[in-house]
Design a protein around this motif. Structure first.
Motif, PDB file in Angstrom:
ATOM      1  N   GLN A  33     -17.062  36.338  23.501  1.00 23.73           N
ATOM      2  CA  GLN A  33     -15.938  36.675  24.371  1.00 23.73           C
ATOM      3  C   GLN A  33     -15.974  35.680  25.515  1.00 23.73           C
ATOM      4  N   ILE A  34     -14.985  34.827  25.584  1.00 21.65           N
ATOM      5  CA  ILE A  34     -14.987  33.776  26.596  1.00 21.65           C
ATOM      6  C   ILE A  34     -13.676  33.775  27.352  1.00 21.65           C
ATOM      7  N   ALA A  35     -13.773  33.431  28.620  1.00 23.13           N
ATOM      8  CA  ALA A  35     -12.598  33.347  29.491  1.00 23.13           C
ATOM      9  C   ALA A  35     -12.721  32.061  30.304  1.00 23.13           C
ATOM     10  N   PRO A  36     -12.307  30.920  29.744  1.00 20.20           N
ATOM     11  CA  PRO A  36     -12.436  29.660  30.470  1.00 20.20           C
ATOM     12  C   PRO A  36     -11.450  29.573  31.619  1.00 20.20           C
ATOM     13  N   ARG A  37     -11.852  28.858  32.648  1.00 23.61           N
ATOM     14  CA  ARG A  37     -10.977  28.673  33.802  1.00 23.61           C
ATOM     15  C   ARG A  37     -10.033  27.492  33.614  1.00 23.61           C
ATOM     16  N   ARG A  38     -10.213  26.799  32.515  1.00 20.16           N
ATOM     17  CA  ARG A  38      -9.313  25.700  32.162  1.00 20.16           C
ATOM     18  C   ARG A  38      -9.308  25.577  30.639  1.00 20.16           C
ATOM     19  N   PRO A  39      -8.301  24.948  30.053  1.00 22.16           N
ATOM     20  CA  PRO A  39      -8.288  24.779  28.591  1.00 22.16           C
ATOM     21  C   PRO A  39      -9.596  24.176  28.092  1.00 22.16           C
ATOM     22  N   GLN A  40     -10.046  24.652  26.955  1.00 19.36           N
ATOM     23  CA  GLN A  40     -11.334  24.214  26.419  1.00 19.36           C
ATOM     24  C   GLN A  40     -11.145  23.509  25.075  1.00 19.36           C
ATOM     25  N   CYS A  41     -11.936  22.462  24.877  1.00 17.93           N
ATOM     26  CA  CYS A  41     -11.873  21.677  23.641  1.00 17.93           C
ATOM     27  C   CYS A  41     -13.304  21.519  23.123  1.00 17.93           C
ATOM     28  N   ARG A  42     -13.545  21.961  21.891  1.00 17.64           N
ATOM     29  CA  ARG A  42     -14.869  21.880  21.276  1.00 17.64           C
ATOM     30  C   ARG A  42     -14.800  20.999  20.037  1.00 17.64           C
ATOM     31  N   LEU A  43     -15.721  20.079  19.938  1.00 16.07           N
ATOM     32  CA  LEU A  43     -15.856  19.271  18.737  1.00 16.07           C
ATOM     33  C   LEU A  43     -16.889  19.945  17.844  1.00 16.07           C
ATOM     34  N   GLU A  44     -16.449  20.417  16.679  1.00 13.58           N
ATOM     35  CA  GLU A  44     -17.343  21.091  15.742  1.00 13.58           C
ATOM     36  C   GLU A  44     -17.838  20.072  14.720  1.00 13.58           C
ATOM     37  N   LEU A  45     -19.142  19.857  14.690  1.00 12.30           N
ATOM     38  CA  LEU A  45     -19.745  18.816  13.877  1.00 12.30           C
ATOM     39  C   LEU A  45     -20.008  19.311  12.453  1.00 12.30           C
ATOM     40  N   PRO A  46     -20.009  18.412  11.475  1.00 10.89           N
ATOM     41  CA  PRO A  46     -20.276  18.835  10.093  1.00 10.89           C
ATOM     42  C   PRO A  46     -21.626  19.522   9.953  1.00 10.89           C
ATOM     43  N   GLN A  47     -21.640  20.636   9.235  1.00  8.63           N
ATOM     44  CA  GLN A  47     -22.858  21.384   8.929  1.00  8.63           C
ATOM     45  C   GLN A  47     -22.815  21.764   7.455  1.00  8.63           C
ATOM     46  N   GLU A  48     -23.977  22.045   6.885  1.00  4.66           N
ATOM     47  CA  GLU A  48     -23.993  22.476   5.486  1.00  4.66           C
ATOM     48  C   GLU A  48     -23.841  23.995   5.400  1.00  4.66           C
ATOM     49  N   THR A  49     -22.900  24.528   6.185  1.00  2.00           N
ATOM     50  CA  THR A  49     -22.616  25.959   6.217  1.00  2.00           C
ATOM     51  C   THR A  49     -21.118  26.190   6.171  1.00  2.00           C
ATOM     52  N   VAL A  50     -20.752  27.385   5.733  1.00  2.00           N
ATOM     53  CA  VAL A  50     -19.369  27.860   5.779  1.00  2.00           C
ATOM     54  C   VAL A  50     -19.269  28.850   6.929  1.00  2.00           C
ATOM     55  N   THR A  51     -18.194  28.777   7.690  1.00  2.00           N
ATOM     56  CA  THR A  51     -18.020  29.650   8.848  1.00  2.00           C
ATOM     57  C   THR A  51     -16.801  30.544   8.665  1.00  2.00           C
ATOM     58  N   LEU A  52     -17.013  31.841   8.844  1.00  2.00           N
ATOM     59  CA  LEU A  52     -15.899  32.787   8.948  1.00  2.00           C
ATOM     60  C   LEU A  52     -15.722  33.123  10.418  1.00  2.00           C
ATOM     61  N   VAL A  53     -14.522  33.035  10.916  1.00  2.00           N
ATOM     62  CA  VAL A  53     -14.207  33.467  12.274  1.00  2.00           C
ATOM     63  C   VAL A  53     -13.210  34.610  12.162  1.00  2.00           C
ATOM     64  N   ILE A  54     -13.600  35.764  12.681  1.00  2.00           N
ATOM     65  CA  ILE A  54     -12.701  36.924  12.710  1.00  2.00           C
ATOM     66  C   ILE A  54     -12.314  37.123  14.157  1.00  2.00           C
ATOM     67  N   GLY A  55     -11.085  36.741  14.508  1.00  2.00           N
ATOM     68  CA  GLY A  55     -10.651  36.767  15.892  1.00  2.00           C
ATOM     69  C   GLY A  55     -10.038  38.089  16.295  1.00  2.00           C
ATOM     70  N   PHE A  56     -10.274  38.475  17.549  1.00  2.00           N
ATOM     71  CA  PHE A  56      -9.681  39.678  18.109  1.00  2.00           C
ATOM     72  C   PHE A  56      -8.500  39.343  19.019  1.00  2.00           C
ATOM     73  N   GLU A  57      -8.571  38.205  19.684  1.00  2.00           N
ATOM     74  CA  GLU A  57      -7.484  37.773  20.563  1.00  2.00           C
ATOM     75  C   GLU A  57      -7.601  36.273  20.778  1.00  2.00           C
ATOM     76  N   GLY A  58      -6.507  35.670  21.168  1.00  2.00           N
ATOM     77  CA  GLY A  58      -6.517  34.261  21.529  1.00  2.00           C
ATOM     78  C   GLY A  58      -6.611  33.318  20.346  1.00  2.00           C
ATOM     79  N   PRO A  59      -5.486  32.877  19.793  1.00  2.00           N
ATOM     80  CA  PRO A  59      -5.539  31.914  18.692  1.00  2.00           C
ATOM     81  C   PRO A  59      -6.196  30.603  19.112  1.00  2.00           C
TER      82      PRO A  59
END
Length: 291
Positions: A33-59
């Motif tokens: 649960q995050i509330a940034p004070r400014r727009p946030q940009c994350r670089l997601e690096l290649p991993q040998e994993t699959v990620t499921l994201v189940i969001g509650f709010e905030g596309p």
């Protein structure tokens, strides 16, 4: 659980290990649960994993860092990638992440993994009503502990009835991903009793990427670890089996969109620290970039 308030915003991160019956296929759970004070940009690096994201709010807007094509998601499945991706959002975001090996994702999602490789897909497009029901149930749960228990129950039931993973795929995956030997694909195929062609076909079905592509991702993970623990680019290139430093620099830029120096500079500026930046405890998975 960890809470942090800093100039960049407020963070709440909860982590848990899945039920022992799900391991090692299901690596970890992470609530956020995050509330940034400014727009946030994350670089997601290649991993040998699959990620499921189940969001509650905030596309979140996901962009391939090398070939930009921005798409908004609330809940998603990210298959194996050989290129980094950008995730951006402007306001509050909360939800859960499930980190799986690709063969465990094959059992849970019951889809050929090559359909998810090098891509991010809306969770509803993969799981349909099952995905929406899971997101609603997780959002309605009273706390993180109850959500982790619910994930255990749902994943255990789904994996028990999902498609079977070939023992040869599991053994080849172990040979490619465990340790730092960087075995040739031909040797891995011989070890499991298959031809290289058969191994590639089964990997596309149950892993998503070819064995050679998986080797590239594993090698990048080792390089990220060495760089962030103080190794020079020359030492990192040699330890990870690159021909020379220019070869390492080229491959690093192709897979992350950054040079090693740029990567280290951005990591050093992360005020929140690795515990909040990285999606997987103990691994280098992400970089915060200027929005």
């Amino acid at each position: 659980m960890r809470r942090l308030s800093c100039p960049s915003g407020e963070w709440e991160i909860a982590r848990a290990l899945p039920d022992e019956r799900l391991r090692p296929g299901v690596h970890s759970y992470r609530g956020f649960q995050i509330a940034p004070r400014r727009p946030q940009c994350r670089l997601e690096l290649p991993q040998e994993t699959v990620t499921l994201v189940i969001g509650f709010e905030g596309p979140v807007r996901i962009t391939d860092a090398v070939h930009p094509a921005c798409t908004p998601y609330t809940s998603l499945v990210a298959g194996l990638h050989t290129r980094a991706a950008l995730g951006e959002h402007d306001g509050r975001a909360s939800g859960m992440q499930v980190i799986l090996t690709p063969w465990a994702a094959f059992r849970f999602l019951a889809v050929d993994m090559h359909e998810l490789a090098e891509s991010v897909v809306d969770l509803d497009a993969v799981l349909g009503a099952r995905g929406r029901a899971l997101a609603d149930a997780l959002a309605a749960a009273p706390g993180w502990a109850e959500r982790f228990t619910l994930l255990d129950r749902v994943l255990t039931r789904a994996c028990a009835s999902g498609p079977v993973v070939c023992p040869q795929v599991l053994r080849a995956w172990e040979l490619l991903c465990v340790g730092r030997r960087h075995l040739p694909v031909g040797k891995v195929a011989a070890e499991v009793g298959w031809s290289e062609r058969q191994l590639r076909r089964r990997f596309q079905e149950q892993i998503g990427l070819s064995p050679m592509a998986v080797t590239r991702v594993v090698r990048l993970r080792h390089a990220l670890h060495l760089l962030t623990t103080g190794a020079s680019t020359t030492a990192t290139a040699a330890a990870c089996g690159f021909h020379d430093q220019p070869h390492f620099q080229h491959e690093f830029k192709a897979m992350t969109s950054l040079t090693p120096a740029e990567f280290l500079a951005h990591r050093a500026q992360a005020i929140a620290g690795p515990a909040c930046v990285d999606r997987i405890a103990g691994r280098v998975t992400s970089v915060l970039l200027p929005a």
